[in-house]
Write an enzyme that holds these catalytic residues in place. Structure first.
Site, PDB file in Angstrom:
ATOM      1  N   GLU A 154       0.845  -1.198   0.000  1.00  0.00           N
ATOM      2  CA  GLU A 154       0.000   0.000   0.000  1.00  0.00           C
ATOM      3  C   GLU A 154       0.882   1.250   0.000  1.00  0.00           C
ATOM      4  O   GLU A 154       1.993   1.238   0.529  1.00  0.00           O
ATOM      5  CB  GLU A 154      -0.897   0.011   1.246  1.00  0.00           C
ATOM      6  CG  GLU A 154      -1.902  -1.133   1.256  1.00  0.00           C
ATOM      7  CD  GLU A 154      -2.955  -1.001   2.358  1.00  0.00           C
ATOM      8  OE1 GLU A 154      -4.146  -1.099   2.033  1.00  0.00           O
ATOM      9  OE2 GLU A 154      -2.592  -0.794   3.531  1.00  0.00           O
TER      10      GLU A 154
ATOM     11  N   CYS B 125       3.806   8.457   0.596  1.00  0.00           N
ATOM     12  CA  CYS B 125       4.320   7.594   1.652  1.00  0.00           C
ATOM     13  C   CYS B 125       4.487   6.218   1.024  1.00  0.00           C
ATOM     14  O   CYS B 125       3.494   5.584   0.639  1.00  0.00           O
ATOM     15  CB  CYS B 125       3.304   7.578   2.796  1.00  0.00           C
ATOM     16  SG  CYS B 125       3.683   6.386   4.076  1.00  0.00           S
TER      17      CYS B 125
ATOM     18  N   CYS C  81       6.445  -6.799   7.433  1.00  0.00           N
ATOM     19  CA  CYS C  81       7.508  -6.242   8.276  1.00  0.00           C
ATOM     20  C   CYS C  81       7.864  -7.237   9.370  1.00  0.00           C
ATOM     21  O   CYS C  81       7.011  -7.956   9.866  1.00  0.00           O
ATOM     22  CB  CYS C  81       7.003  -4.941   8.897  1.00  0.00           C
ATOM     23  SG  CYS C  81       8.248  -4.054   9.858  1.00  0.00           S
TER      24      CYS C  81
ATOM     25  N   CYS D 269       6.311  -4.279  16.044  1.00  0.00           N
ATOM     26  CA  CYS D 269       5.809  -3.248  16.971  1.00  0.00           C
ATOM     27  C   CYS D 269       4.337  -3.545  17.298  1.00  0.00           C
ATOM     28  O   CYS D 269       3.540  -3.821  16.389  1.00  0.00           O
ATOM     29  CB  CYS D 269       5.939  -1.855  16.364  1.00  0.00           C
ATOM     30  SG  CYS D 269       7.634  -1.445  15.914  1.00  0.00           S
TER      31      CYS D 269
ATOM     32  N   CYS E 214       1.238  -1.545  15.516  1.00  0.00           N
ATOM     33  CA  CYS E 214       1.264  -1.299  14.067  1.00  0.00           C
ATOM     34  C   CYS E 214       0.594  -2.424  13.275  1.00  0.00           C
ATOM     35  O   CYS E 214       0.727  -3.596  13.613  1.00  0.00           O
ATOM     36  CB  CYS E 214       2.720  -1.161  13.636  1.00  0.00           C
ATOM     37  SG  CYS E 214       2.914  -0.716  11.907  1.00  0.00           S
TER      38      CYS E 214
ATOM     39  N   GLY F  13       6.870  -1.737   6.179  1.00  0.00           N
ATOM     40  CA  GLY F  13       8.251  -2.206   6.185  1.00  0.00           C
ATOM     41  C   GLY F  13       9.197  -1.285   6.926  1.00  0.00           C
ATOM     42  O   GLY F  13       8.853  -0.156   7.266  1.00  0.00           O
TER      43      GLY F  13
ATOM     44  N   LEU G 143      10.312   6.604  18.133  1.00  0.00           N
ATOM     45  CA  LEU G 143      10.795   6.412  19.507  1.00  0.00           C
ATOM     46  C   LEU G 143       9.693   5.808  20.387  1.00  0.00           C
ATOM     47  O   LEU G 143       9.870   4.759  20.991  1.00  0.00           O
ATOM     48  CB  LEU G 143      11.286   7.757  20.063  1.00  0.00           C
ATOM     49  CG  LEU G 143      12.090   7.700  21.349  1.00  0.00           C
ATOM     50  CD1 LEU G 143      13.333   6.852  21.216  1.00  0.00           C
ATOM     51  CD2 LEU G 143      12.464   9.114  21.816  1.00  0.00           C
TER      52      LEU G 143
ATOM     53  N   ASN H 157      -3.356   5.668  15.955  1.00  0.00           N
ATOM     54  CA  ASN H 157      -4.454   5.387  15.032  1.00  0.00           C
ATOM     55  C   ASN H 157      -5.009   4.001  15.297  1.00  0.00           C
ATOM     56  O   ASN H 157      -4.291   3.100  15.726  1.00  0.00           O
ATOM     57  CB  ASN H 157      -3.955   5.490  13.581  1.00  0.00           C
ATOM     58  CG  ASN H 157      -3.570   6.916  13.240  1.00  0.00           C
ATOM     59  OD1 ASN H 157      -4.354   7.839  13.422  1.00  0.00           O
ATOM     60  ND2 ASN H 157      -2.338   7.106  12.792  1.00  0.00           N
TER      61      ASN H 157
ATOM     62  N   CYS I  22      -0.792   6.747   9.816  1.00  0.00           N
ATOM     63  CA  CYS I  22       0.409   6.069  10.311  1.00  0.00           C
ATOM     64  C   CYS I  22       0.060   4.758  10.979  1.00  0.00           C
ATOM     65  O   CYS I  22      -0.816   4.688  11.839  1.00  0.00           O
ATOM     66  CB  CYS I  22       1.106   6.920  11.367  1.00  0.00           C
ATOM     67  SG  CYS I  22       1.788   8.413  10.732  1.00  0.00           S
TER      68      CYS I  22
HETATM   69  N1  SAH Z   1       9.413   0.864  10.095  1.00  0.00           N
HETATM   70  C1  SAH Z   1       9.588   2.293  10.021  1.00  0.00           C
HETATM   71  C2  SAH Z   1       8.698   2.909   8.980  1.00  0.00           C
HETATM   72  C3  SAH Z   1       7.222   2.880   9.326  1.00  0.00           C
HETATM   73  S1  SAH Z   1       6.712   4.499   9.498  1.00  0.00           S
HETATM   74  C4  SAH Z   1       9.411   2.903  11.383  1.00  0.00           C
HETATM   75  O1  SAH Z   1       9.102   2.174  12.322  1.00  0.00           O
HETATM   76  O2  SAH Z   1       9.649   4.085  11.537  1.00  0.00           O
HETATM   77  C5  SAH Z   1       5.168   4.358  10.252  1.00  0.00           C
HETATM   78  C6  SAH Z   1       5.118   5.170  11.502  1.00  0.00           C
HETATM   79  O3  SAH Z   1       3.811   5.006  12.112  1.00  0.00           O
HETATM   80  C7  SAH Z   1       6.137   4.713  12.531  1.00  0.00           C
HETATM   81  O4  SAH Z   1       6.558   5.800  13.285  1.00  0.00           O
HETATM   82  C8  SAH Z   1       5.283   3.805  13.372  1.00  0.00           C
HETATM   83  O5  SAH Z   1       5.853   3.545  14.622  1.00  0.00           O
HETATM   84  C9  SAH Z   1       3.993   4.580  13.450  1.00  0.00           C
HETATM   85  N2  SAH Z   1       2.844   3.782  13.851  1.00  0.00           N
HETATM   86  C10 SAH Z   1       2.715   2.457  13.821  1.00  0.00           C
HETATM   87  N3  SAH Z   1       1.491   2.090  14.235  1.00  0.00           N
HETATM   88  C11 SAH Z   1       0.846   3.225  14.548  1.00  0.00           C
HETATM   89  C12 SAH Z   1      -0.468   3.508  15.013  1.00  0.00           C
HETATM   90  N4  SAH Z   1      -1.349   2.541  15.247  1.00  0.00           N
HETATM   91  N5  SAH Z   1      -0.816   4.793  15.205  1.00  0.00           N
HETATM   92  C13 SAH Z   1       0.073   5.791  14.946  1.00  0.00           C
HETATM   93  N6  SAH Z   1       1.308   5.583  14.487  1.00  0.00           N
HETATM   94  C14 SAH Z   1       1.692   4.313  14.296  1.00  0.00           C
END
Ligand code: SAH
Length: 343
Positions: free
Chosen positions: A92, A105, A112, A116, A119, A159, A215, A290, A333
């Site tokens: 996507e 984006c 991935c 986390c 996510c 990813g 972070l 989100n 995100c």
């Molecule tokens: N793997 C990379 C690129 C993904 S960017 C990374 O971790 O940075 C996607 C961003 O959205 C990351 O900052 C991730 O931590 C954040 N993210 C993941 N799940 C989310 C959620 N449910 N709500 C808001 N942000 C989220």
């Protein structure tokens, strides 16, 4: 097995052209077709002879992204694409319209490995890396479909870009090339969950892009519970790398901090975060978490988010709250996901 010709950078394409005993001007011609125009077949390369086109297609293929589905937000014009790749896998991508232009984006992997807990991208596991050509094809396909020029890239889709390091570097080199999309490094952001060894590698390549770190926690206890990568690279090690990155490249590193109710959003958490980052020139993007149905995380209240931001600001840390785009089409995100191949 054929090679993805779109995955080669300019130098590699020049070498390939030489190996085929072709005159060197052919390399630039082919490169422009692939990266400036975004051709998906050799037959579109009308200034090459039929023989040459056949010769190329015997050795190479051109990666592309077919639009399988398109979702347009009714709230803010954000567009999300579900792309089908040559082998039938899906990724996507999201296009957002800002005052300064269109931002895409892009995804860097099918699924991935990072795991986390908040996510969606990691839910169906990891399938494979995208080639540099496949990452770039998301831009070409979206530009063609929307009839616009995309000027900014964020590597914040599905990813972990630094877990697909060499392909991401080839992608950056191609999108930045003046014979290709010619997108300035300063218009490109890479987001990482914190693969420290690769942050040092990136530092050595000294690119003028923006590095942003997911972070999401003020201490190792919370971070390790939500982000497994923290077990390998704890916060102090990560922040040390970020500090050195800033010093070496002259580019301020930013941080993303997703606020999850009762997980990482207390006043104590804000203070601890501020103390940790004190003295470093940085910017924090606060992201209200989100919704990801399977994850069940609850978003912090608006009041708590503002309280959190104010504590950071009072302690000299620059913090903004990220605007949510594409909420009605699951394009925000952490909402992009790896859909299993059909059949
Ligand atoms: N793997 C990379 C690129 C993904 S960017 C990374 O971790 O940075 C996607 C961003 O959205 C990351 O900052 C991730 O931590 C954040 N993210 C993941 N799940 C989310 C959620 N449910 N709500 C808001 N942000 C989220």
């Amino acid at each position: 097995m054929k090679t993805d010709i779109k995955a080669l950078n300019f130098e590699e394409l020049n070498i390939a052209v030489k190996e085929l005993s072709l005159p060197s001007f052919r390399a630039k011609q082919i490169y422009k077709w692939l990266h400036e125009v975004g051709c998906t077949s050799f037959d579109e390369m009308t200034n090459l002879s039929k023989d040459l086109r056949n010769k190329l297609s015997d050795i190479f293929y051109i990666s592309c992204c077919e639009i399988e589905d398109k979702y347009v937000s009714q709230l803010d014009d954000t567009v999300k694409y579900l792309f089908r790749l040559t082998d039938g896998e899906y990724v996507e991508s999201v296009i957002m319209k800002y005052k300064y232009g269109y931002t895409i984006c892009v995804s860097s992997q099918v699924g991935c490995k990072m795991g986390c807990t908040f996510c969606a991208s990691t839910l169906a596991g990891f399938k494979r890396n995208l080639t540099a050509g496949e990452i770039e094809s998301q831009i070409h396909a979206a530009q063609k479909d929307l009839g616009v020029r995309i000027s900014h890239i964020v590597m914040m889709g599905i990813g972990e870009p630094l877990d697909n390091y060499s392909n991401v570097l080839a992608f950056l080199s191609n999108v930045n090339n003046e014979n290709g999309l010619n997108i300035g490094m300063r218009n490109i952001t890479i987001s990482t969950c914190g693969i420290v060894d690769r942050i040092y590698d990136l530092m050595e390549s000294d690119l003028q892009l923006t590095l942003t770190i997911s972070l999401h926690a003020p201490n190792d206890e919370i971070r390790s519970k939500t982000m497994p990568v923290n077990n390998k690279y704890p916060i102090d090690v990560l922040l040390k790398a970020c500090k050195e990155y800033g010093e070496k490249t002259g580019r301020r590193v930013s941080f993303e901090y997703t606020l999850i109710k009762n997980v990482n959003d207390s006043e104590r958490n804000a203070l601890e975060l501020a103390n940790r980052l004190k003295g470093s020139l940085c910017h924090i993007n606060l992201i209200p978490v989100n919704d990801v149905e399977e994850r069940g995380n609850v978003c912090s209240s608006r009041e708590d988010i503002i309280k959190f931001q104010n504590i950071l600001k009072r302690n000299g840390i620059n913090a903004t709250i990220r605007r949510t785009l594409g909420a009605d089409i699951n394009a925000s995100c952490g909402q992009l996901r790896h859909l299993k191949k059909k059949g």
